[in-house]
Design a protein around this motif. Structure first.
Motif, PDB file in Angstrom:
ATOM      1  N   SER A  16       0.827  -1.209   0.000  1.00 30.89           N
ATOM      2  CA  SER A  16       0.000   0.000   0.000  1.00 30.89           C
ATOM      3  C   SER A  16       0.859   1.256   0.000  1.00 30.89           C
ATOM      4  O   SER A  16       2.040   1.217   0.317  1.00 30.89           O
ATOM      5  CB  SER A  16      -0.896  -0.019   1.230  1.00 30.89           C
ATOM      6  N   TRP A  19       0.170   7.985   2.879  1.00 27.85           N
ATOM      7  CA  TRP A  19      -0.752   9.089   2.630  1.00 27.85           C
ATOM      8  C   TRP A  19      -0.004  10.418   2.640  1.00 27.85           C
ATOM      9  O   TRP A  19      -0.603  11.464   2.855  1.00 27.85           O
ATOM     10  CB  TRP A  19      -1.860   9.084   3.691  1.00 27.85           C
ATOM     11  N   TYR A  26      -5.609  15.439   4.903  1.00 27.24           N
ATOM     12  CA  TYR A  26      -6.065  14.560   5.995  1.00 27.24           C
ATOM     13  C   TYR A  26      -6.034  15.296   7.332  1.00 27.24           C
ATOM     14  O   TYR A  26      -6.981  15.201   8.124  1.00 27.24           O
ATOM     15  CB  TYR A  26      -5.215  13.277   6.059  1.00 27.24           C
ATOM     16  N   HIS A  38     -13.870   9.732  14.765  1.00 26.58           N
ATOM     17  CA  HIS A  38     -12.780   9.163  15.575  1.00 26.58           C
ATOM     18  C   HIS A  38     -13.117   9.332  17.064  1.00 26.58           C
ATOM     19  O   HIS A  38     -13.081   8.377  17.833  1.00 26.58           O
ATOM     20  CB  HIS A  38     -11.471   9.929  15.347  1.00 26.58           C
ATOM     21  N   GLY A  62      -0.026   2.276  11.339  1.00 30.05           N
ATOM     22  CA  GLY A  62      -0.757   3.131  10.404  1.00 30.05           C
ATOM     23  C   GLY A  62      -1.399   4.250  11.197  1.00 30.05           C
ATOM     24  O   GLY A  62      -2.583   4.554  11.048  1.00 30.05           O
ATOM     25  N   ASP A  83       3.898   5.048  10.993  1.00 31.39           N
ATOM     26  CA  ASP A  83       3.182   5.309   9.742  1.00 31.39           C
ATOM     27  C   ASP A  83       4.195   5.516   8.619  1.00 31.39           C
ATOM     28  O   ASP A  83       5.329   5.944   8.853  1.00 31.39           O
ATOM     29  CB  ASP A  83       2.289   6.553   9.882  1.00 31.39           C
ATOM     30  N   GLU A 106       7.286   1.058   7.619  1.00 31.62           N
ATOM     31  CA  GLU A 106       6.438   0.243   6.741  1.00 31.62           C
ATOM     32  C   GLU A 106       5.725  -0.819   7.594  1.00 31.62           C
ATOM     33  O   GLU A 106       6.377  -1.688   8.179  1.00 31.62           O
ATOM     34  CB  GLU A 106       7.334  -0.382   5.658  1.00 31.62           C
ATOM     35  N   ALA A 107       4.399  -0.729   7.627  1.00 32.14           N
ATOM     36  CA  ALA A 107       3.601  -1.610   8.489  1.00 32.14           C
ATOM     37  C   ALA A 107       3.736  -3.082   8.126  1.00 32.14           C
ATOM     38  O   ALA A 107       3.523  -3.946   8.976  1.00 32.14           O
ATOM     39  CB  ALA A 107       2.129  -1.209   8.392  1.00 32.14           C
ATOM     40  N   LEU A 127      -6.076   1.553  13.816  1.00 33.00           N
ATOM     41  CA  LEU A 127      -7.235   2.445  13.932  1.00 33.00           C
ATOM     42  C   LEU A 127      -7.564   3.004  12.543  1.00 33.00           C
ATOM     43  O   LEU A 127      -6.848   3.883  12.036  1.00 33.00           O
ATOM     44  CB  LEU A 127      -6.935   3.585  14.916  1.00 33.00           C
ATOM     45  N   ASP A 132      -6.547   0.219   4.646  1.00 36.23           N
ATOM     46  CA  ASP A 132      -5.725   0.993   3.702  1.00 36.23           C
ATOM     47  C   ASP A 132      -4.331   0.394   3.558  1.00 36.23           C
ATOM     48  O   ASP A 132      -3.458   1.005   2.925  1.00 36.23           O
ATOM     49  CB  ASP A 132      -5.597   2.450   4.179  1.00 36.23           C
TER      50      ASP A 132
HETATM   51  C1  LIG Z   1      -7.113   6.530   7.123  1.00 38.39           C
HETATM   52  S1  LIG Z   1      -5.447   6.834   7.622  1.00 38.39           S
HETATM   53  C2  LIG Z   1      -5.641   6.483   9.347  1.00 38.39           C
HETATM   54  C3  LIG Z   1      -4.595   7.171  10.187  1.00 38.39           C
HETATM   55  C4  LIG Z   1      -4.825   7.118  11.708  1.00 38.39           C
HETATM   56  N1  LIG Z   1      -4.848   5.766  12.214  1.00 38.39           N
HETATM   57  C5  LIG Z   1      -6.110   7.826  12.071  1.00 38.39           C
HETATM   58  O1  LIG Z   1      -7.078   7.158  12.443  1.00 38.39           O
HETATM   59  O2  LIG Z   1      -6.128   9.081  11.965  1.00 38.39           O
HETATM   60  C6  LIG Z   1      -4.542   5.405   7.017  1.00 38.39           C
HETATM   61  C7  LIG Z   1      -3.059   5.480   7.315  1.00 38.39           C
HETATM   62  O3  LIG Z   1      -2.413   4.263   6.928  1.00 38.39           O
HETATM   63  C8  LIG Z   1      -1.089   4.591   6.512  1.00 38.39           C
HETATM   64  N2  LIG Z   1      -0.533   3.496   5.710  1.00 38.39           N
HETATM   65  C9  LIG Z   1      -1.011   2.964   4.548  1.00 38.39           C
HETATM   66  N3  LIG Z   1      -0.207   1.979   4.134  1.00 38.39           N
HETATM   67  C10 LIG Z   1       0.797   1.874   5.061  1.00 38.39           C
HETATM   68  C11 LIG Z   1       1.912   1.012   5.196  1.00 38.39           C
HETATM   69  N4  LIG Z   1       2.143   0.053   4.286  1.00 38.39           N
HETATM   70  N5  LIG Z   1       2.731   1.177   6.254  1.00 38.39           N
HETATM   71  C12 LIG Z   1       2.483   2.139   7.205  1.00 38.39           C
HETATM   72  N6  LIG Z   1       1.429   2.975   7.117  1.00 38.39           N
HETATM   73  C13 LIG Z   1       0.583   2.836   6.068  1.00 38.39           C
HETATM   74  C14 LIG Z   1      -1.269   5.872   5.709  1.00 38.39           C
HETATM   75  O4  LIG Z   1      -0.056   6.596   5.537  1.00 38.39           O
HETATM   76  C15 LIG Z   1      -2.323   6.594   6.564  1.00 38.39           C
HETATM   77  O5  LIG Z   1      -1.723   7.468   7.495  1.00 38.39           O
END
Ligand SMILES: C[S@@+](CC[C@H](N)C(=O)[O-])C[C@H]1O[C@@H](n2cnc3c(N)ncnc32)[C@H](O)[C@@H]1O
Length: 266
Positions: A16, A19, A26, A38, A62, A83, A106-107, A127, A132
Motif C-alpha cells: 500500500s 498518505w 487529511y 474518531h 498506520g 506510519d 512500513e507496516a 485504527l 488501507d
Molecule cells: C485513514 S489513515 C488512518 C490514520 C490514523 N490511524 C487515524 O485514524 O487518523 C490510514 C493510514 O495508513 C497509513 N498506511 C497505509 N499503508 C501503510 C503502510 N504500508 N505502512 C504504514 N502505514 C501505512 C497511511 O499513511 C495513513 O496514514
C-alpha cells in the motif's frame, strides 16, 4: 462518501501507499486528535477493546498523526505510533510533543525496522488503517512479530460488509418508506482508488487506495498468523438529530465500524 461508483480492481499491488501526498488534506479533515467519528465512535471502541492497563506499551500501526495517542496516555499507558507518511508523523510530533514515540515505517515489514524490538508490545492497534494497508497477511504477521505471546491486537475499521467504498450506498424504498443499504459487490477483494492528489497521469500524481476484503479474509488471515479472535463489536453511526424515523432506524441499525480483538497465541 461511499456511494456506488466505478468498479475497483482485484487486489494485486505489492504494497500500500503512504498518505504523504494527502497529508495536509487529511490533517485539515481529521486534525491530529481525529475527526468527530474518531472521537465519538472509533477511539472509544478501540480503547474499550484494548483495555489498557497503566504502564502497558501500545504500538499503533498506520497511526497517521497519532489521533489515538491522547486516549492511550490518559489511560496511563505508553504510546508508539508508526506510519509510512513522514508528513503525518512530523505533524503528530509537533502536536503531541515529546510525550509519545512516533516513527516513520512500513507496516508490512516491522521485523526489518531498526527502531522496534520483537515482542516489545503488550498491545497493537490498527485504527481505521488496516483497510488501507496491503498486503493484509504481511501487516498481521508484522503485528504478531511486535506483540509478546498473549498480547492483544485490536482492529477498528469501516465495516467490510456494509461500507464498501464505491460499491455500497444508501437508497430509498418509497413504497415501504424505508432507507436501505445497497451492496453492489462483496466477496471479491478489491483495490479501490480513493483520494486523488497531483495531476492525473502526471509524475507525482495518483490516488490513495483502500483495500476491500470480505470478512472471511480477515478471519482467515488472523488465524493463519497465530491470532485467536476473542471479541467483536459492530458500531453504528449516531442517529441524526431531528431526522425522520426511516433515517434514524437505518443509521442505528446498519453499522459504520467493525471492531475486532484478537490475542496472539504462543
Ligand atoms: C485513514 S489513515 C488512518 C490514520 C490514523 N490511524 C487515524 O485514524 O487518523 C490510514 C493510514 O495508513 C497509513 N498506511 C497505509 N499503508 C501503510 C503502510 N504500508 N505502512 C504504514 N502505514 C501505512 C497511511 O499513511 C495513513 O496514514
Amino acid at each position: 462518501m461511499d456511494e456506488a461508483g466505478p468498479v475497483g480492481r482485484k487486489t494485486k499491488r505489492p504494497s500500500s501507499r503512504s498518505w504523504d501526498a494527502v497529508a495536509n488534506w487529511y490533517i485539515g479533515w481529521a486534525g491530529a486528535e481525529g475527526s468527530r467519528h474518531h472521537r465519538e465512535l472509533a477511539i472509544p471502541a478501540m480503547m474499550k477493546l484494548l483495555a489498557l492497563q497503566p504502564g502497558e506499551h501500545l504500538l499503533d500501526i498506520g497511526c497517521g498523526a497519532g489521533a489515538l495517542a491522547p486516549a492511550v496516555m490518559a489511560a496511563g499507558a505508553r504510546y508508539c505510533g508508526l506510519d509510512k507518511s513522514p508528513r503525518l508523523i512530523a505533524h503528530g510530533r509537533r502536536h503531541h510533543g515529546g510525550k509519545v514515540r512516533l516513527l516513520v515505517g512500513e507496516a508490512t515489514k516491522l521485523a526489518a525496522s531498526s527502531s522496534l524490538r520483537r515482542e516489545e508490545f503488550d498491545a497493537a492497534s490498527f485504527l481505521l488503517s488496516l483497510q488501507d494497508i496491503d498486503p493484509l497477511d504481511a501487516a498481521l504477521a508484522s503485528a504478531r512479530w511486535a506483540l509478546h505471546p498473549g498480547g492483544r491486537l485490536v482492529i477498528v475499521m469501516t465495516h467490510p460488509c456494509f461500507r464498501i467504498p464505491r460499491q455500497s450506498g444508501w437508497g430509498w424504498d418509497e413504497a415501504r418508506g424505508l432507507r436501505y443499504r445497497r451492496i453492489d459487490r462483496y466477496l471479491t477483494s478489491l483495490d479501490i482508488p480513493m483520494q486523488e492528489y497531483g495531476r492525473k497521469g502526471r509524475a507525482g500524481g495518483g490516488t490513495t487506495r483502500s483495500y476491500h476484503r470480505p470478512l472471511q479474509s480477515y478471519f482467515a488471515a488472523l488465524s493463519e498468523n497465530g491470532f485467536l479472535i476473542d471479541a467483536l463489536e459492530e458500531i453504528p453511526a449516531p442517529a441524526p438529530e431531528g431526522e425522520g424515523r426511516a433515517l434514524r432506524l437505518s443509521s442505528g441499525d446498519i453499522p459504520l465500524f467493525l471492531a475486532i480483538r484478537a490475542l496472539r497465541r504462543r
